[in-house]
Design a protein around this motif. Sequence first.
Motif, PDB file in Angstrom:
ATOM      1  N   LEU A 105       0.829  -1.205   0.000  1.00 40.78           N
ATOM      2  CA  LEU A 105       0.000   0.000   0.000  1.00 40.78           C
ATOM      3  C   LEU A 105       0.861   1.251   0.000  1.00 40.78           C
ATOM      4  O   LEU A 105       1.916   1.290   0.642  1.00 40.78           O
ATOM      5  N   PRO A 106       0.420   2.326  -0.688  1.00 35.21           N
ATOM      6  CA  PRO A 106       1.131   3.600  -0.569  1.00 35.21           C
ATOM      7  C   PRO A 106       0.986   4.165   0.838  1.00 35.21           C
ATOM      8  O   PRO A 106       0.132   3.735   1.622  1.00 35.21           O
ATOM      9  N   ALA A 107       1.813   5.144   1.140  1.00 37.51           N
ATOM     10  CA  ALA A 107       1.853   5.677   2.498  1.00 37.51           C
ATOM     11  C   ALA A 107       0.508   6.214   2.948  1.00 37.51           C
ATOM     12  O   ALA A 107       0.085   5.984   4.088  1.00 37.51           O
ATOM     13  N   ASP A 108      -0.198   6.942   2.075  1.00 41.61           N
ATOM     14  CA  ASP A 108      -1.466   7.526   2.522  1.00 41.61           C
ATOM     15  C   ASP A 108      -2.502   6.456   2.836  1.00 41.61           C
ATOM     16  O   ASP A 108      -3.293   6.598   3.772  1.00 41.61           O
ATOM     17  N   GLU A 109      -2.496   5.351   2.096  1.00 44.21           N
ATOM     18  CA  GLU A 109      -3.445   4.286   2.395  1.00 44.21           C
ATOM     19  C   GLU A 109      -3.039   3.506   3.642  1.00 44.21           C
ATOM     20  O   GLU A 109      -3.905   2.991   4.361  1.00 44.21           O
ATOM     21  N   ASN A 110      -1.737   3.409   3.926  1.00 39.63           N
ATOM     22  CA  ASN A 110      -1.313   2.804   5.184  1.00 39.63           C
ATOM     23  C   ASN A 110      -1.856   3.602   6.359  1.00 39.63           C
ATOM     24  O   ASN A 110      -2.312   3.027   7.355  1.00 39.63           O
ATOM     25  N   VAL A 111      -1.803   4.918   6.256  1.00 38.99           N
ATOM     26  CA  VAL A 111      -2.331   5.760   7.333  1.00 38.99           C
ATOM     27  C   VAL A 111      -3.848   5.665   7.397  1.00 38.99           C
ATOM     28  O   VAL A 111      -4.434   5.604   8.480  1.00 38.99           O
ATOM     29  N   ALA A 112      -4.489   5.609   6.238  1.00 33.91           N
ATOM     30  CA  ALA A 112      -5.948   5.579   6.193  1.00 33.91           C
ATOM     31  C   ALA A 112      -6.539   4.219   6.531  1.00 33.91           C
ATOM     32  O   ALA A 112      -7.743   4.114   6.797  1.00 33.91           O
ATOM     33  N   LEU A 113      -5.714   3.173   6.535  1.00 32.79           N
ATOM     34  CA  LEU A 113      -6.224   1.817   6.690  1.00 32.79           C
ATOM     35  C   LEU A 113      -7.119   1.622   7.911  1.00 32.79           C
ATOM     36  O   LEU A 113      -8.181   1.003   7.801  1.00 32.79           O
ATOM     37  N   PRO A 114      -6.752   2.115   9.104  1.00 33.53           N
ATOM     38  CA  PRO A 114      -7.649   1.915  10.245  1.00 33.53           C
ATOM     39  C   PRO A 114      -9.019   2.543  10.041  1.00 33.53           C
ATOM     40  O   PRO A 114     -10.021   2.011  10.507  1.00 33.53           O
ATOM     41  N   LEU A 115      -9.067   3.666   9.342  1.00 31.30           N
ATOM     42  CA  LEU A 115     -10.356   4.301   9.088  1.00 31.30           C
ATOM     43  C   LEU A 115     -11.162   3.490   8.085  1.00 31.30           C
ATOM     44  O   LEU A 115     -12.375   3.300   8.252  1.00 31.30           O
ATOM     45  N   MET A 116     -10.507   3.003   7.040  1.00 27.81           N
ATOM     46  CA  MET A 116     -11.215   2.215   6.031  1.00 27.81           C
ATOM     47  C   MET A 116     -11.724   0.905   6.608  1.00 27.81           C
ATOM     48  O   MET A 116     -12.846   0.469   6.317  1.00 27.81           O
ATOM     49  N   LEU A 117     -10.924   0.251   7.439  1.00 25.73           N
ATOM     50  CA  LEU A 117     -11.365  -1.000   8.037  1.00 25.73           C
ATOM     51  C   LEU A 117     -12.523  -0.780   9.002  1.00 25.73           C
ATOM     52  O   LEU A 117     -13.278  -1.702   9.293  1.00 25.73           O
ATOM     53  N   GLY A 118     -12.664   0.444   9.496  1.00 21.07           N
ATOM     54  CA  GLY A 118     -13.792   0.767  10.354  1.00 21.07           C
ATOM     55  C   GLY A 118     -15.037   1.177   9.597  1.00 21.07           C
ATOM     56  O   GLY A 118     -16.033   1.526  10.205  1.00 21.07           O
ATOM     57  N   GLY A 119     -14.954   1.166   8.263  1.00 26.17           N
ATOM     58  CA  GLY A 119     -16.134   1.458   7.471  1.00 26.17           C
ATOM     59  C   GLY A 119     -16.154   2.812   6.803  1.00 26.17           C
ATOM     60  O   GLY A 119     -17.109   3.141   6.093  1.00 26.17           O
ATOM     61  N   MET A 120     -15.129   3.640   6.996  1.00 28.37           N
ATOM     62  CA  MET A 120     -15.109   4.948   6.359  1.00 28.37           C
ATOM     63  C   MET A 120     -14.821   4.788   4.865  1.00 28.37           C
ATOM     64  O   MET A 120     -13.955   3.995   4.484  1.00 28.37           O
ATOM     65  N   PRO A 121     -15.503   5.516   3.994  1.00 25.36           N
ATOM     66  CA  PRO A 121     -15.219   5.434   2.559  1.00 25.36           C
ATOM     67  C   PRO A 121     -13.752   5.757   2.261  1.00 25.36           C
ATOM     68  O   PRO A 121     -13.155   6.621   2.917  1.00 25.36           O
ATOM     69  N   ARG A 122     -13.196   5.058   1.280  1.00 25.75           N
ATOM     70  CA  ARG A 122     -11.776   5.194   0.981  1.00 25.75           C
ATOM     71  C   ARG A 122     -11.395   6.646   0.707  1.00 25.75           C
ATOM     72  O   ARG A 122     -10.382   7.143   1.223  1.00 25.75           O
ATOM     73  N   ARG A 123     -12.164   7.339  -0.124  1.00 18.49           N
ATOM     74  CA  ARG A 123     -11.805   8.706  -0.479  1.00 18.49           C
ATOM     75  C   ARG A 123     -11.723   9.598   0.767  1.00 18.49           C
ATOM     76  O   ARG A 123     -10.781  10.368   0.947  1.00 18.49           O
ATOM     77  N   THR A 124     -12.717   9.487   1.642  1.00 16.69           N
ATOM     78  CA  THR A 124     -12.726  10.294   2.863  1.00 16.69           C
ATOM     79  C   THR A 124     -11.569   9.933   3.773  1.00 16.69           C
ATOM     80  O   THR A 124     -10.899  10.809   4.336  1.00 16.69           O
ATOM     81  N   ALA A 125     -11.305   8.627   3.936  1.00 11.48           N
ATOM     82  CA  ALA A 125     -10.233   8.179   4.817  1.00 11.48           C
ATOM     83  C   ALA A 125      -8.872   8.643   4.314  1.00 11.48           C
ATOM     84  O   ALA A 125      -8.028   9.100   5.095  1.00 11.48           O
ATOM     85  N   VAL A 126      -8.644   8.546   3.007  1.00  8.53           N
ATOM     86  CA  VAL A 126      -7.355   8.962   2.451  1.00  8.53           C
ATOM     87  C   VAL A 126      -7.189  10.477   2.576  1.00  8.53           C
ATOM     88  O   VAL A 126      -6.094  10.969   2.896  1.00  8.53           O
TER      89      VAL A 126
END
Length: 271
Positions: A105-126
């Motif tokens: 995963l790129p760095a921004d998705e590594n940071v966003a991963l906990p939010l995405m796994l909690g159900g937040m939409p990818r665009r918002t989490a990133v």
Amino acid sequence: MSSYGTATASPALAGIGLVKSFGLTRALAGVDVSVPAGQSLAVMGPSGSGKSTLLHCLAGIERPDEGQVLLAGERVDQLGEPERSELRRTRFGFVFQSGQLLPELPADENVALPLMLGGMPRRTAVQRAREWFPVLGLAGKEGRRPGELSGGQAQRVAIARALVGGPQVIFADEPTGALDQATGMEVISLLADITHGQGAALVVVTHDENVARWCDRTVHVRDGRLTEHDRTPDTAPGTNAVTHAAEAAPFAASRAPRYPAGPETVARYDR
């Protein structure tokens, strides 16, 4: 019961009379410790002293055999594994020695991963994850994968991942152990400064006295007991981080933005 956990402010996290054994080996032998919100605690000790076991009990990874673990006055040690796992997802953040980033995963998705796994939409989490990159001196590195980052950059990405959901407590287990001294000081200065600015409690397990100097208080663990207790001469939260800021990178004094959403709307993942 010892007085090592005494603090002037209400603790965000506290361990009372913690006892933990593995077979015939007693890793903790009646430990009391507390960390107020907005303050930092360094836990030091030789290998096998019980310092990592103390962190694991406070973080709900291990359940103590005796004693209590309190998060904002709520009993953690009485929770079952599913509830403790949820607690680690929603109210704690973790920074490990190796960072433990996902290489694909790129760095921004590594940071966003906990939010995405909690159900937040990818665009918002990133988008939310990217807010942390300039704060941590990582502007322009959002699309890089872990293998394209230096050790210090990767560890700062790990810090962003730990902070992105607004946890009450950050646990850092030897967060500078894989870094050279100069880079390690940059990382610990950022970690101490930002957690203080966000009002989170910080628990750092370390063998490095230079790392411990950034924390407001230091406890020493030996044979499962707290044998020493050092307190910053000026007990105002963040005193040590301010004192040693000149030794760190120029961005060490940066402050993170306020959390983009309240705890009730942000989900995190279990590390």
